[in-house]
Write a protein that holds these residues in place. Structure first.
Motif, PDB file in Angstrom:
ATOM      1  N   GLY A 111       3.217   5.932  -3.057  1.00  0.00           N
ATOM      2  CA  GLY A 111       4.459   6.700  -3.142  1.00  0.00           C
ATOM      3  C   GLY A 111       5.030   7.069  -1.785  1.00  0.00           C
ATOM      4  N   LEU A 112       4.795   6.231  -0.777  1.00  0.00           N
ATOM      5  CA  LEU A 112       5.247   6.535   0.580  1.00  0.00           C
ATOM      6  C   LEU A 112       6.166   5.444   1.138  1.00  0.00           C
ATOM      7  CD1 LEU A 112       1.907   7.876   2.085  1.00  0.00           C
ATOM      8  CD2 LEU A 112       4.022   9.201   1.802  1.00  0.00           C
ATOM      9  N   SER A 113       6.839   4.712   0.266  1.00  0.00           N
ATOM     10  CA  SER A 113       7.651   3.585   0.728  1.00  0.00           C
ATOM     11  C   SER A 113       8.741   4.024   1.695  1.00  0.00           C
ATOM     12  CB  SER A 113       8.282   2.860  -0.466  1.00  0.00           C
ATOM     13  OG  SER A 113       7.295   2.245  -1.253  1.00  0.00           O
ATOM     14  N   ASP A 115       9.293  -3.798  -4.055  1.00  0.00           N
ATOM     15  CA  ASP A 115       9.293  -3.320  -5.434  1.00  0.00           C
ATOM     16  C   ASP A 115       9.032  -4.452  -6.419  1.00  0.00           C
ATOM     17  OD1 ASP A 115       9.734  -0.700  -4.746  1.00  0.00           O
ATOM     18  OD2 ASP A 115      11.899  -0.739  -5.085  1.00  0.00           O
ATOM     19  N   ALA A 116       9.649  -5.600  -6.180  1.00  0.00           N
ATOM     20  CA  ALA A 116       9.453  -6.742  -7.074  1.00  0.00           C
ATOM     21  C   ALA A 116       8.004  -7.208  -7.056  1.00  0.00           C
ATOM     22  CB  ALA A 116      10.386  -7.887  -6.673  1.00  0.00           C
ATOM     23  N   LEU A 117       7.409  -7.228  -5.887  1.00  0.00           N
ATOM     24  CA  LEU A 117       6.009  -7.622  -5.786  1.00  0.00           C
ATOM     25  C   LEU A 117       5.104  -6.622  -6.485  1.00  0.00           C
ATOM     26  CD1 LEU A 117       5.792  -8.810  -2.070  1.00  0.00           C
ATOM     27  CD2 LEU A 117       5.755 -10.225  -4.114  1.00  0.00           C
ATOM     28  N   HIS A 118       5.421  -5.335  -6.331  1.00  0.00           N
ATOM     29  CA  HIS A 118       4.587  -4.299  -6.928  1.00  0.00           C
ATOM     30  C   HIS A 118       4.690  -4.312  -8.443  1.00  0.00           C
ATOM     31  CE1 HIS A 118       3.334  -0.226  -8.128  1.00  0.00           C
ATOM     32  NE2 HIS A 118       2.549  -0.299  -7.073  1.00  0.00           N
ATOM     33  N   VAL A 119       5.899  -4.432  -8.952  1.00  0.00           N
ATOM     34  CA  VAL A 119       6.112  -4.344 -10.397  1.00  0.00           C
ATOM     35  C   VAL A 119       5.772  -5.648 -11.092  1.00  0.00           C
ATOM     36  CG1 VAL A 119       7.845  -3.993 -12.193  1.00  0.00           C
ATOM     37  CG2 VAL A 119       7.864  -2.565 -10.146  1.00  0.00           C
ATOM     38  N   LEU A 168       0.834  -1.199   0.000  1.00  0.00           N
ATOM     39  CA  LEU A 168       0.000   0.000   0.000  1.00  0.00           C
ATOM     40  C   LEU A 168       0.868   1.248   0.000  1.00  0.00           C
ATOM     41  CD1 LEU A 168      -2.703   1.484   0.253  1.00  0.00           C
ATOM     42  CD2 LEU A 168      -2.565   1.134   2.741  1.00  0.00           C
ATOM     43  N   ALA A 169       1.914   1.252   0.823  1.00  0.00           N
ATOM     44  CA  ALA A 169       2.824   2.398   0.855  1.00  0.00           C
ATOM     45  C   ALA A 169       3.456   2.620  -0.511  1.00  0.00           C
ATOM     46  CB  ALA A 169       3.908   2.170   1.910  1.00  0.00           C
ATOM     47  N   ARG A 170       3.856   1.527  -1.175  1.00  0.00           N
ATOM     48  CA  ARG A 170       4.465   1.627  -2.512  1.00  0.00           C
ATOM     49  C   ARG A 170       3.478   2.213  -3.515  1.00  0.00           C
ATOM     50  NH1 ARG A 170       6.045   1.838  -7.024  1.00  0.00           N
ATOM     51  NH2 ARG A 170       7.752   0.710  -8.043  1.00  0.00           N
ATOM     52  N   LEU A 177       3.186 -15.691  -3.048  1.00  0.00           N
ATOM     53  CA  LEU A 177       4.598 -15.321  -3.171  1.00  0.00           C
ATOM     54  C   LEU A 177       5.414 -16.469  -3.727  1.00  0.00           C
ATOM     55  CD1 LEU A 177       5.266 -13.423   0.200  1.00  0.00           C
ATOM     56  CD2 LEU A 177       4.926 -12.433  -2.063  1.00  0.00           C
ATOM     57  N   ALA A 178       5.105 -17.676  -3.299  1.00  0.00           N
ATOM     58  CA  ALA A 178       5.868 -18.844  -3.748  1.00  0.00           C
ATOM     59  C   ALA A 178       5.703 -19.084  -5.240  1.00  0.00           C
ATOM     60  CB  ALA A 178       5.430 -20.079  -2.968  1.00  0.00           C
TER      61      ALA A 178
END
Length: 241
Positions: free
Chosen positions: A128-130, A214-218, A123-125, A193-194
């Motif tokens: 824009g609040l990471s 970042d990897a999860l978001h992108v 959510l933060a990502r 995730l797995a």
């Protein structure tokens, strides 16, 4: 071994035991539910093998210096005497399953916390609040961040195993009349995730919390399906949904 393989390994051991009178001592220290321990015990008893139920707390990779082995079962005192000179060992009773039950209780906490933390950081990502969120967590919750910094970088390598362990926690809760609402969600997220493509990069040293988020978001958000949640008073969805 993986929790899902614990019963199969016990069956293999039982099948290969000779027909002599000597009783073997079998320690199962996998992260499995008391129900799984009971199945293993039945398999081994038929082959004259005595089970000691074990549970590892702390870092299994540095068990001698940073871990504790909990034991339960009729021959746990015998195993305690054998191991305590070289390991930190504790007994939790003479009934197999008590050590694993304690493991289910305690191990649910960091795994559930990890899933909750990842969702909050996603959510933060998105907002824009990471950086600000991470700084705030480091300032306000240093103890939690120490756990996250240790656990989350290992998820590209160990998410599948931890998902299996959370399923064992779910089974334990359901067997004892506790609705695993938070644990079920943590297991679903960890299972997702797995299934992500980590491009072969499973070395924990290659991952920081920020890079993982970042990897999860992108790469991951499009692969993780958005679930419709239907809340029904007094009921819950099936464990596999």
């Amino acid at each position: 071994v993986s929790p899902a393989a614990a019963i199969a390994v016990a069956k293999d051991v039982a099948a290969h035991k000779d027909s002599g009178d000597r009783r073997l001592l079998y320690l199962d220290a996998n992260s499995v539910s008391p129900n799984t321990v009971a199945e293993i015990s039945n398999v081994l008893q038929a082959a004259s093998i005595d089970l000691v139920d074990g549970a590892i707390f702390g870092l299994a990779s540095r068990l001698e210096s940073a871990g504790t082995l909990y034991l339960s079962g009729n021959r746990s005192a015998e195993l305690f005497d054998l191991l305590h000179p070289v390991l930190r060992v504790k007994q939790v009773g003479n009934t197999p399953g008590r050590a694993s039950a304690l493991k289910m209780i305690v191990s649910a906490l960091p795994k559930g916390l990890s899933a909750f933390f990842l969702e909050a950081m996603l959510l933060a990502r998105s907002l824009g609040l990471s950086r600000e969120a991470m700084d705030a967590c480091n300032e306000i919750y240093p103890g939690i961040m120490e756990i996250m910094s240790r656990m989350l970088p290992t998820y590209p390598q160990h998410a599948a195993r931890r998902s299996e362990e959370l399923r064992e926690v779910e089974e334990t809760m359901l067997s004892n009349g506790v609705n695993p609402r938070v644990v079920s969600g943590a297991r679903e997220l960890t299972s997702d995730l797995a299934m992500l493509d980590w491009a072969g990069e499973t070395d924990p040293q290659q991952w920081t919390i920020a890079r993982l988020v970042d990897a999860l978001h992108v790469d991951g958000m499009s692969q993780i399906p958005v679930r419709e949640t239907i809340v029904q008073s007094g009921s819950r969805s099936d464990i596999g949904h």
